[in-house]
Design a protein around this motif. Structure first.
Motif, short mmCIF file in Angstrom:
data_model
loop_
_atom_site.label_atom_id
_atom_site.label_comp_id
_atom_site.label_asym_id
_atom_site.label_seq_id
_atom_site.Cartn_x
_atom_site.Cartn_y
_atom_site.Cartn_z
N MET A 187 84.83 48.49 12.09
CA MET A 187 85.87 48.06 12.67
C MET A 187 86.50 48.78 13.97
O MET A 187 87.30 48.29 14.44
N VAL A 188 85.64 49.78 14.34
CA VAL A 188 86.08 50.39 15.62
C VAL A 188 85.54 49.46 16.74
O VAL A 188 86.13 49.87 17.94
N GLU A 189 85.02 48.33 16.55
CA GLU A 189 84.80 47.44 17.43
C GLU A 189 85.90 46.15 17.43
O GLU A 189 85.73 45.25 17.79
N GLY A 190 86.59 46.36 16.62
CA GLY A 190 87.79 45.51 16.21
C GLY A 190 88.53 44.88 17.63
O GLY A 190 88.46 45.52 18.65
N LEU A 191 88.63 43.49 17.85
CA LEU A 191 89.32 43.10 19.11
C LEU A 191 90.54 43.92 19.07
O LEU A 191 91.65 44.07 18.33
N ARG A 192 90.84 43.92 20.49
CA ARG A 192 92.14 44.48 20.96
C ARG A 192 92.72 44.10 22.45
O ARG A 192 91.67 43.97 23.18
N ALA A 193 93.95 43.67 22.55
CA ALA A 193 94.41 43.41 23.69
C ALA A 193 94.54 44.13 24.99
O ALA A 193 94.56 43.78 26.09
N HIS A 194 94.77 45.50 24.52
CA HIS A 194 95.07 46.54 25.51
C HIS A 194 93.95 47.57 25.44
O HIS A 194 93.04 47.94 24.40
N ASP A 195 93.82 48.32 26.80
CA ASP A 195 92.78 49.53 26.86
C ASP A 195 93.85 50.77 25.93
O ASP A 195 94.71 50.52 25.41
N GLY A 196 92.95 51.65 26.19
CA GLY A 196 93.58 52.90 25.45
C GLY A 196 92.91 53.18 24.44
O GLY A 196 91.82 52.82 24.08
N PRO A 197 93.18 54.55 23.48
CA PRO A 197 92.15 54.86 22.71
C PRO A 197 91.88 53.95 21.50
O PRO A 197 92.92 53.18 21.11
N GLY A 198 90.66 53.98 21.26
CA GLY A 198 90.46 52.98 20.02
C GLY A 198 90.57 53.61 18.76
O GLY A 198 90.96 54.76 18.39
N PRO A 199 90.67 53.00 17.54
CA PRO A 199 90.59 53.52 16.19
C PRO A 199 89.48 54.32 16.15
O PRO A 199 88.28 54.03 16.26
N ALA A 200 89.63 55.36 15.00
CA ALA A 200 88.75 56.47 14.53
C ALA A 200 88.54 55.71 13.09
O ALA A 200 89.31 55.79 12.32
N TYR A 201 87.07 55.76 12.80
CA TYR A 201 86.84 55.24 11.55
C TYR A 201 87.59 55.79 10.24
O TYR A 201 87.96 55.19 9.56
N GLU A 202 87.36 57.03 10.24
CA GLU A 202 88.18 57.92 9.15
C GLU A 202 89.47 57.57 9.13
O GLU A 202 89.98 57.81 7.94
N HIS A 203 90.04 57.74 10.21
CA HIS A 203 91.60 57.36 10.15
C HIS A 203 91.86 55.99 9.70
O HIS A 203 92.76 55.97 8.67
N VAL A 204 91.12 55.01 10.07
CA VAL A 204 91.37 53.71 9.39
C VAL A 204 91.10 53.63 7.98
O VAL A 204 92.06 53.01 7.25
N ALA A 205 89.98 54.42 7.50
CA ALA A 205 89.68 54.47 6.03
C ALA A 205 90.84 55.09 5.41
O ALA A 205 91.38 54.69 4.34
N ALA A 206 91.31 56.31 5.99
CA ALA A 206 92.45 56.89 5.28
C ALA A 206 94.03 55.78 5.06
O ALA A 206 94.53 55.82 4.04
N GLU A 207 93.90 55.27 6.41
CA GLU A 207 95.31 54.33 6.34
C GLU A 207 95.08 53.18 5.15
O GLU A 207 96.02 52.81 4.56
N HIS A 208 93.74 52.58 5.38
CA HIS A 208 93.42 51.54 4.38
C HIS A 208 93.70 52.09 3.00
O HIS A 208 94.10 51.34 2.09
N GLU A 209 93.00 53.18 2.67
CA GLU A 209 93.14 53.84 1.12
C GLU A 209 94.82 54.03 0.84
O GLU A 209 95.12 53.57 -0.35
N ALA A 210 95.48 54.55 1.71
CA ALA A 210 97.01 54.91 1.38
C ALA A 210 97.47 53.38 1.06
O ALA A 210 98.52 53.43 0.47
N TYR A 211 97.18 52.24 1.88
CA TYR A 211 97.84 50.88 1.82
C TYR A 211 97.49 50.53 0.57
O TYR A 211 98.33 49.87 -0.28
#
Ligand code: CIR
Length: 240
Positions: A1-25
């Motif tokens: 998912m770190v290669e997910g589509l995004r409309a703007h430049d800037g820092p991309g997501p970090a896998y561990e953080h997305v995993a933690a956000e998903h788990e909390a969700y």
């Protein structure tokens, strides 16, 4: 998912953080009173965590959509076995493209936003199927700048929409009471109401304070990394 589509430049997501956000969700959804069916990752589809986009589900049946981004076409076929496990009626749109993020179910009608992901043909095909399921559909132009209709707005109770300033000035939601997120907190307009809980971005403290004082029961969730690929809290689940 770190290669997910995004409309703007800037820092991309970090896998561990997305995993933690998903788990909390996932935990917040359970605490709001729903049981979960968590799907296996699809390594070939970096945006497939956003299961809201390739299908729509209602208690009366499910509709398989046709995502408007080339890298997401095919996600629905992987979702199909799960959808068939839960729903007897499964229909699919037969023209154009439509993403679930463009579909807002309100008490009186289902709004379908036209966007870079949802074409006129897709919206019309979907509107037909919705009518077969007994819903009235309305095709609308989403607020400017939004990836999807629900990027900019969430129904937070039967008569209230949480939206952005653009969303309010679009006039789309004038039949609702409208609460506008604070400046700088626009990403929080994509929230998620489940039973009597409202899942909201923890990155929107001023909006959270106002909703709290209005009596909403909030579950605040970090969305920093999922926001980096243009997503919010509705996108990561299908609910019925
Ligand atoms: C995409 O561009 O398709 C993903 N990066 C984000 C999808 C967000 N989904 C949603 O708002 N329903």
């Amino acid at each position: 998912m770190v290669e997910g589509l995004r409309a703007h430049d800037g820092p991309g997501p970090a896998y561990e953080h997305v995993a933690a956000e998903h788990e909390a969700y996932a935990r917040a959804l359970e605490q709001a009173g729903v049981s979960l069916d968590i799907l296996e990752p699809l390594e070939d589809f970096p945006d497939s965590i956003f299961v809201e986009d390739p299908a729509l589900v209602f208690s009366e049946g499910a509709i398989l959509l046709n995502p408007g981004a080339a890298s997401r076409v095919g996600e629905g076929e992987h979702l199909l076995p799960v959808v068939e496990k839960h729903f007897e009626t499964v229909m699919r749109i037969d023209h154009g493209h439509a993403d679930g993020g463009d579909v807002m179910v309100t008490p009186d009608l289902v709004m379908i936003g036209l966007s870079a992901r949802t074409s006129e043909a897709g919206a019309r095909s979907l509107a037909n199927l919705l009518e077969q399921l007994g819903h009235t559909a309305q095709i609308v132009q989403p607020p400017r700048g939004a990836l999807h209709l629900k990027t900019a707005a969430t129904l937070i109770d039967e008569e209230t929409i949480l939206t952005t300033a653009e969303g309010r000035s679009s006039g789309l939601f004038s039949r609702f009471r409208q609460i506008v997120v604070d400046p700088g907190e626009e990403a929080a307009a994509n929230a998620l109401r489940i039973n009597d809980s409202l899942l909201l971005s923890a990155n929107a403290p001023r909006t959270a304070d106002r909703l709290d004082s209005l009596g909403y029961r909030l579950a605040l969730l970090d969305t920093t990394h999922i926001n980096r690929i243009d997503a919010g809290l509705s996108c990561m689940s299908l609910r019925w």
